[in-house]
Design an enzyme around this catalytic site. Structure first.
Site, PDB file in Angstrom:
ATOM      1  N   TRP A 190      -3.814  -1.560  -1.209  1.00 31.08           N
ATOM      2  CA  TRP A 190      -3.751  -2.742  -2.052  1.00 31.08           C
ATOM      3  C   TRP A 190      -4.228  -3.878  -1.156  1.00 31.08           C
ATOM      4  CZ3 TRP A 190      -3.316  -4.529  -6.812  1.00 31.08           C
ATOM      5  CH2 TRP A 190      -2.990  -5.869  -6.999  1.00 31.08           C
ATOM      6  N   CYS A 209       0.847  -1.201   0.000  1.00 31.23           N
ATOM      7  CA  CYS A 209       0.000   0.000   0.000  1.00 31.23           C
ATOM      8  C   CYS A 209       0.877   1.243   0.000  1.00 31.23           C
ATOM      9  CB  CYS A 209      -0.867  -0.004   1.254  1.00 31.23           C
ATOM     10  SG  CYS A 209      -1.784  -1.523   1.454  1.00 31.23           S
ATOM     11  N   HIS A 217      10.558 -31.993 -35.145  1.00 27.24           N
ATOM     12  CA  HIS A 217       9.312 -32.417 -35.832  1.00 27.24           C
ATOM     13  C   HIS A 217       8.718 -31.286 -36.646  1.00 27.24           C
ATOM     14  CE1 HIS A 217       9.289 -36.242 -33.701  1.00 27.24           C
ATOM     15  NE2 HIS A 217       9.689 -35.569 -32.640  1.00 27.24           N
ATOM     16  N   LYS A 259       7.532 -13.473 -22.979  1.00 27.49           N
ATOM     17  CA  LYS A 259       8.103 -12.190 -22.553  1.00 27.49           C
ATOM     18  C   LYS A 259       8.778 -11.479 -23.724  1.00 27.49           C
ATOM     19  CE  LYS A 259       6.294 -11.606 -19.558  1.00 27.49           C
ATOM     20  NZ  LYS A 259       5.381 -12.645 -19.387  1.00 27.49           N
ATOM     21  N   GLU A 266       7.335 -19.307 -21.320  1.00 28.74           N
ATOM     22  CA  GLU A 266       7.226 -18.002 -20.658  1.00 28.74           C
ATOM     23  C   GLU A 266       8.303 -17.046 -21.167  1.00 28.74           C
ATOM     24  OE1 GLU A 266       4.970 -16.666 -19.178  1.00 28.74           O
ATOM     25  OE2 GLU A 266       5.881 -14.918 -18.261  1.00 28.74           O
ATOM     26  N   LYS A 308      -3.465  -4.996 -19.817  1.00 29.63           N
ATOM     27  CA  LYS A 308      -2.998  -5.684 -18.610  1.00 29.63           C
ATOM     28  C   LYS A 308      -3.954  -6.787 -18.205  1.00 29.63           C
ATOM     29  CE  LYS A 308      -0.474  -6.742 -15.154  1.00 29.63           C
ATOM     30  NZ  LYS A 308       0.694  -7.608 -15.489  1.00 29.63           N
ATOM     31  N   ARG A 346       1.057   1.818  -6.235  1.00 30.90           N
ATOM     32  CA  ARG A 346       1.305   0.777  -5.219  1.00 30.90           C
ATOM     33  C   ARG A 346       0.015   0.095  -4.785  1.00 30.90           C
ATOM     34  NH1 ARG A 346       6.202   1.329  -2.306  1.00 30.90           N
ATOM     35  NH2 ARG A 346       5.283   0.254  -0.537  1.00 30.90           N
ATOM     36  N   ASN A 385       1.054  -0.674   6.020  1.00 29.13           N
ATOM     37  CA  ASN A 385       1.432  -1.426   4.820  1.00 29.13           C
ATOM     38  C   ASN A 385       2.144  -2.666   5.317  1.00 29.13           C
ATOM     39  OD1 ASN A 385       2.183  -2.257   2.257  1.00 29.13           O
ATOM     40  ND2 ASN A 385       3.998  -0.944   2.223  1.00 29.13           N
ATOM     41  N   GLY A 386       1.664  -3.859   4.909  1.00 28.73           N
ATOM     42  CA  GLY A 386       2.296  -5.096   5.368  1.00 28.73           C
ATOM     43  C   GLY A 386       1.233  -6.109   5.747  1.00 28.73           C
ATOM     44  N   GLU A 426       6.222 -10.241 -26.456  1.00 28.76           N
ATOM     45  CA  GLU A 426       5.198  -9.247 -26.115  1.00 28.76           C
ATOM     46  C   GLU A 426       5.807  -7.869 -25.820  1.00 28.76           C
ATOM     47  OE1 GLU A 426       2.736  -9.730 -22.633  1.00 28.76           O
ATOM     48  OE2 GLU A 426       4.261 -10.890 -21.617  1.00 28.76           O
TER      49      GLU A 426
HETATM   50  C1  AGP Z   1       1.631 -11.992 -19.721  1.00 26.68           C
HETATM   51  O1  AGP Z   1       2.819 -11.211 -19.703  1.00 26.68           O
HETATM   52  C2  AGP Z   1       0.482 -11.241 -20.355  1.00 26.68           C
HETATM   53  N1  AGP Z   1       0.270  -9.986 -19.770  1.00 26.68           N
HETATM   54  C3  AGP Z   1      -0.779 -12.102 -20.448  1.00 26.68           C
HETATM   55  O2  AGP Z   1      -0.435 -13.311 -21.086  1.00 26.68           O
HETATM   56  C4  AGP Z   1      -1.456 -12.456 -19.103  1.00 26.68           C
HETATM   57  O3  AGP Z   1      -0.666 -13.361 -18.380  1.00 26.68           O
HETATM   58  C5  AGP Z   1      -2.810 -13.115 -19.419  1.00 26.68           C
HETATM   59  O4  AGP Z   1      -3.615 -12.165 -20.082  1.00 26.68           O
HETATM   60  C6  AGP Z   1      -3.536 -13.611 -18.171  1.00 26.68           C
HETATM   61  O5  AGP Z   1      -3.799 -12.535 -17.306  1.00 26.68           O
HETATM   62  P1  AGP Z   1      -4.281 -12.879 -15.809  1.00 26.68           P
HETATM   63  O6  AGP Z   1      -3.162 -13.599 -15.146  1.00 26.68           O
HETATM   64  O7  AGP Z   1      -4.547 -11.539 -15.192  1.00 26.68           O
HETATM   65  O8  AGP Z   1      -5.514 -13.719 -15.911  1.00 26.68           O
END
Ligand code: AGP
Length: 612
Positions: free
Chosen positions: A79, A2, A508, A489, A485, A607, A27, A104-105, A492
């Site tokens: 938060w 927070c 394959h 990264k 993963e 996001k 935060r 906060n904590g 994206e």
């Molecule tokens: C990952 O870097 C992306 N932002 C995206 O794949 C994300 O993980 C996915 O949209 C799922 O989001 P969530 O974990 O909030 O459900």
């Protein structure tokens, strides 16, 4: 995580507090509040939602309440960790004897303290752990706030950064810290305190950072710091040399880098209070499942999207590997439209950082309709998926602002390992092996710190990748989700086309694409499968693809086999996932930075994908 702001001085406190909250809104932003000393009393205003809602409310009472004349107060932007984001749960929390406190904590022993305080006649109006603190201070208050806070904190287990005011001590703030930062900004006859320097640098760049177990009394420009044993403590002032923009991000260039570097603390917060070292088990009370109910579960079915789905794959391997029960990861959208075979003996675990991803939410509803037990593994408290699953485990990773998910992934994996431990101890895992497993999980923050220490080295390696337009990431077993993963990264945030593949799958088909302009990133952590992946590396190099290896420190065989490498600390593969992923997070970040990409808000991305 927070945001806390406090002010004592000669100027009106409200503008200082609100501007400070706005600088800390990254935060935490699900509710906000202030407590102001006015004419020998306290005026407390709290609102759900963003700081703007609180500012509007304060604007509405100026003139009638006298807050415009207040020169001392505290403020908070929340938060949520304990209790949904409601007005009642917003900070400051108050006691009947005219004290107000922001925190906060996480107070780990809040339940026990709440019981004692209730028995002493205290009444609670919120579901938060924080409200326990203000009543605890109250129970020690005899007119000296510094002494009352110091006494109260002896009974507290867990982490705190707090600021507190008393109606009967005009101009006095008391702050304290254990595990959650408190910084004191030193001004001319005034002091601004905050959980983060971002809220201070507008007023002063001279700051004192409290250490754990410090308590400080502030009155105007006077600052007195003591230990919890009431001994005087001296803390040197430091110059804050951040730019304004950097201050928004805690001194980092991007939220993504800040969140990558937060991971040791985020993982500590994720596992805090959830490891039983003596019994070699995990304490996952949020699952709300008795050992017998857990023993009845015949399959762990994980649904998620993107990074959350990649983390789920680690969980699949771990429950099969250690608990001997089937695990299965499903892309949430596919699950919901496929008419899946799901029943009462299945635990469907929905993984979602935001708790709002439409496909994952739909999968939760489908699983519930089919009679499965459903739980959430979510970061945002009170989010839709958290509420609709009704049970689960919060990440406690703090807000993740950057679109690219980083600390959520490593916190998700940490929780999944704890879930695997829980199931395993309900099956054939011995107490001794469980105790070792607990130590392996508790070692995760240190493993991440060792990778973060290689940041400059990884940045240099990233410089050799900037011109490529296509790449492959390959791994086996636990390292296959890391390949997925790492590729996600890179693509994206740098817009380089990157595909994650099982190392054995390359031949394959995808190997047709390999040539000198198509590099391969290979997960070569020392452990089962490394030799086979070394064979795949040779196949790639035979097609002129340059290979970057993620290799275990000191593994000369792997180092010699690749064209460049990033070394990570040794760890069993089920936990090696975390440091290896952090290495690839930093790699992707630096490639994107060198390509001049908009790292925190990549093109086309959101996001939280709240639409199908
Ligand atoms: C990952 O870097 C992306 N932002 C995206 O794949 C994300 O993980 C996915 O949209 C799922 O989001 P969530 O974990 O909030 O459900």
């Amino acid at each position: 995580m927070c945001g806390i702001v406090g002010y004592s001085g000669l100027r009106p406190a409200v503008p200082v507090l609100l501007n400070g909250l706005k600088r800390l809104e990254y935060r935490g932003y699900d509710s906000a509040g202030v407590a102001l000393q006015v004419d020998g009393g306290l005026v407390v205003e709290k609102r759900e939602g963003k700081v703007a809602s609180l500012a509007k409310a304060l604007g509405g009472i100026e003139g009638s309440s006298g807050i415009e004349a207040s020169t001392c107060g505290i403020a908070h932007t929340r938060w949520a960790t304990h209790g949904p984001p409601t007005r009642a749960n917003a900070h400051p929390h108050v006691s009947s004897r005219r004290l107000a406190l922001v925190h906060n904590g996480i107070v780990e022993n809040h339940a026990a303290l709440r019981g004692k305080l209730r028995a002493a006649g205290y009444e609670f109006v919120s579901e938060t752990d924080t409200e326990v603190l203000v009543h605890l201070v109250d129970s020690n208050y005899a007119g000296n706030l510094l002494e009352a806070v110091t006494e109260a904190l002896h009974d507290v287990e867990g982490t705190y950064g707090i600021a507190c005011v008393a109606a009967d001590e005009p101009g006095v703030l008391v702050v304290a810290r254990r595990g959650s930062p408190i910084v004191i900004g030193l001004g001319e006859e005034e002091t601004v305190v905050a959980s983060d320097a971002a809220a201070i640098i507008k007023h002063t760049r001279q700051a004192v950072y409290l250490d754990d177990n410090d308590v400080a009394r502030i009155e105007g420009g006077e600052v007195e710091i003591r230990s919890l044993d009431a001994m005087p403590v001296t803390r040197a002032a430091a110059e804050i040399d951040w730019s304004d923009d950097a201050a928004e991000k805690g001194g980092y260039e991007h939220y993504m880098l800040k969140e990558i570097f937060e991971q040791p603390e985020a993982i500590r917060n994720t596992i805090r209070g959830r490891m039983d070292a003596d019994r070699g088990n995990a304490i996952l009370s949020g699952l709300n499942l008795a050992p017998r109910e857990l023993a009845e579960i015949r399959r762990l079915l994980i649904v998620g999207c993107g990074t959350s789905m990649n983390a789920g794959l680690v969980g699949e391997y771990a429950v099969e590997d250690f608990a001997g029960i089937p695990g299965e990861v499903e892309q949430a959208a596919d699950f919901r439209y496929r008419n899946p075979i799901v029943g009462s003996r299945d635990l469907v675990l929905a993984i979602s950082q935001s708790g709002e991803t439409a496909d994952t939410l739909a999968a939760v509803r489908e699983a519930k309709d089919k009679g499965a037990l459903v739980a959430g593994l979510v970061n945002v408290v009170g989010s839709t998926i958290a509420r609709e699953t009704g049970r689960g485990i919060y990440l406690h990773a703090g807000p993740e602002i950057s679109v690219a998910s980083t600390k959520a992934f490593t916190s998700q994996v940490s929780v999944l390992l704890m879930i695997a431990l829980k199931f395993a101890r309900g099956h054939r895992m011995s107490r001794e092996r469980g105790m070792e497993f607990v130590r392996e999980i508790e070692a995760l923050p240190g493993l991440v710190e060792r990778v973060l220490a290689r940041n400059d080295e990884i940045a240099a390696i990233a410089g050799r990748f900037v011109e490529f337009e296509h790449s492959f990431f390959i791994g086996r077993g636990y390292l296959y989700p890391v390949a997925l993963e790492g590729a996600l990264k890179l693509k994206e945030i740098s817009y380089i086309h990157a595909e994650g593949y099982h190392a054995a799958e390359l031949k394959h088909g995808p190997i047709a694409l390999l040539e000198k302009r198509v590099p391969v990133v290979a997960l070569l952590n020392d452990g089962p499968g490394k030799d086979k992946t070394l064979g795949n590396v040779a196949e790639c190099q035979a097609r002129s693809s340059p290979v970057l290896g993620i290799v275990t420190e000191g593994d000369e065989e792997a180092r010699r086999a690749v064209d460049g490498c990033i070394e990570v600390p040794p760890a069993p593969l089920h936990t090696a996932v975390v440091p290896a992923t952090v290495a690839l997070q930093l790699f992707a970040y630096h490639v994107a930075r060198l390509r001049g990409c908009a790292i925190d808000q990549p093109r086309n991305l959101a996001k939280s994908v709240t639409v199908e």
